[in-house]
Design an enzyme around this catalytic site. Structure first.
Site, short mmCIF file in Angstrom:
data_model
loop_
_atom_site.label_atom_id
_atom_site.label_comp_id
_atom_site.label_asym_id
_atom_site.label_seq_id
_atom_site.Cartn_x
_atom_site.Cartn_y
_atom_site.Cartn_z
N SER A 97 22.34 -6.15 -28.22
CA SER A 97 22.69 -4.59 -27.92
C SER A 97 22.03 -4.28 -26.64
O SER A 97 22.41 -3.15 -26.21
CB SER A 97 22.04 -3.94 -29.10
OG SER A 97 22.95 -3.90 -30.19
N ALA A 98 21.31 -5.13 -25.89
CA ALA A 98 21.07 -4.85 -24.81
C ALA A 98 22.23 -4.71 -23.83
O ALA A 98 22.36 -4.01 -22.69
CB ALA A 98 20.11 -6.06 -23.94
#
Length: 416
Positions: A97-98
């Site tokens: 999710s970065a």
């Protein structure tokens, strides 16, 4: 400097073992790189992660005012590998999710260029999305996790999830889980197709192609959303690690009980949001890595992630920043805060970025960025001029506030 290889105020750490009071601890593959004078605490915390927090292979990079001041890597390239294949300077890893911070930059840049109106309905660009009362969903609601579609009535198979046309059509047909704009809940998987389809509708280009052409290549980033075949060999294998139940210094490695219960309940919005793709894809699968899922499958080096945040907020190597000061301010202005319908705990979001808080501690109150479930973290702190990137092949169970990343951030804060 007394550190091995230290020259001109640079503390070299090539091939170290047992530095900083580590008691002779050996790191398979070694620890390598450099830190500027004054940033030695970051080096020491990075080394400790291998002995105390189960690290197998990782890298961290820090820029200050556009100049790299920390560049460290160590361990093995593959989580299940050995020192015969060590982590190298160009090793990249899935950042989960970065990636959302990169997707957010795409929408904000389109807005900055006058091509996308954040106050316009999503349906103005994507008419099919207006189905089931979603005609009031604004573009800014996508960025602030207020669109109301964090889950799907029927999860997508991995093959369906990699088909952007099919997946976007399913999201467009989904009825909202709450009245859009009235509350927030983390769009763990659906953020891929919400942001990706907006980029495609506005520009006519696939989101991964647009990010590569407009963000990554112009700024020299080792970062991809859709890994090209020519770069595939540099990406290491990832997998689960099992660190001690409680990390040194009281850093939490296990989720709180109510969060764990939400993940365990198949009917919960938490479980359904993260399970919008079912079963979850094999993140080591070349087909998955080659696809573009801007919520979850970006691949980056630590330098690529840190340099991305440095490029958002300032000049790097003579290249002008991506964001204007007004866009930086908009990105980190609080737009959603409080109990999160998906993550359960209170969260804070700006326009596409997590903000400093209990769920995702960053460097300081003005920081903005995004963690990746299980480890990765990238952020910028404009006040101090800091940009940070950490990537790892060992996935912890937590979603945010990974103890290894937090140990590095704590050390960086102390160094400053």
């Amino acid at each position: 400097m007394s550190d091995k290889g230290g020259v001109d105020g640079i503390a070299g750490v090539d091939g170290i073992a047992g530095v900083g009071g580590m008691g002779g601890m050996d790191v398979p593959g070694g620890v390598h790189g450099t830190v500027d004078a004054g940033f030695e605490p970051v080096r020491d915390a990075f080394v400790r992660n291998f002995g105390e927090r189960g690290e197998r292979g990782a890298a961290v990079a820090v820029y200050r005012d556009g100049r790299k001041v920390v560049d460290l890597w160590g361990g093995v390239r593959d989580v299940d590998g050995n020192e015969d294949a060590p982590w190298e300077p160009g090793t990249a890893q899935v950042i989960r999710s970065a990636t959302k911070g990169v997707a957010a930059a795409a929408l904000l840049l389109l807005h900055q260029r006058g091509e996308l109106d954040l106050e316009a309905p999503v349906g103005a660009y994507w008419p099919e999305f207006k189905a089931h009362g979603k005609d009031g969903v604004l573009v800014r609601h996508v960025l602030t996790h207020r669109a109301g579609v964090p889950a799907l009535d029927r999860p997508l198979t991995p093959a369906e999830a990699l088909d952007p046309d099919l997946a976007a059509a399913v999201v467009a047909a989904q009825a909202p889980f709450w009245e859009p704009g009235t509350d927030h809940g983390y769009h763990a998987q659906t953020y891929s197709w919400l942001t990706g389809e907006l980029v495609r509708r506005v520009t006519g280009r696939a989101v991964g192609e647009w990010i590569d052409a407009e963000i990554a290549r112009p700024h020299g980033l080792g970062l991809w959303v859709g890994l090209p075949e020519a770069e595939a060999a540099r990406a290491g294998r990832m997998g689960r690690i099992e660190p001690p139940p409680t990390a040194p210094g009281g850093l939490r490695t296990r989720p709180k009980r109510n969060v764990a219960q939400a993940y365990a309940d198949p009917a919960s919005l938490t479980r359904r949001a993260f399970g919008a793709i079912d079963p979850l894809p094999d993140e080591n699968d070349p087909a998955y890595r080659a696809a573009a899922l801007p919520a979850s499958n970006g691949i980056a080096t630590a330098d690529g992630l840190a340099r991305f945040y440095a490029a958002l907020t300032g000049e790097v190597d003579g290249v002008a920043p991506l964001f204007t000061p007004e866009t930086v301010d908009a990105a980190r202005a609080e737009a959603s805060a409080g109990p999160d319908r998906v993550l359960v705990v209170p969260t804070r979001f700006g326009l596409g970025y997590m903000l400093h808080g209990g769920a995702s501690p960053l460097l300081a109150p003005g920081s903005f960025g995004h963690p990746g479930r299980g480890g990765a973290l990238g952020f910028a702190d404009p006040e101090s001029g800091i940009a940070f990137g950490y990537v790892t092949n060992g996935m912890n169970k937590g979603v945010t506030a990974d103890p290894r990343a937090q140990a590095l951030v704590t050390a960086l804060r102390a160094a400053l």
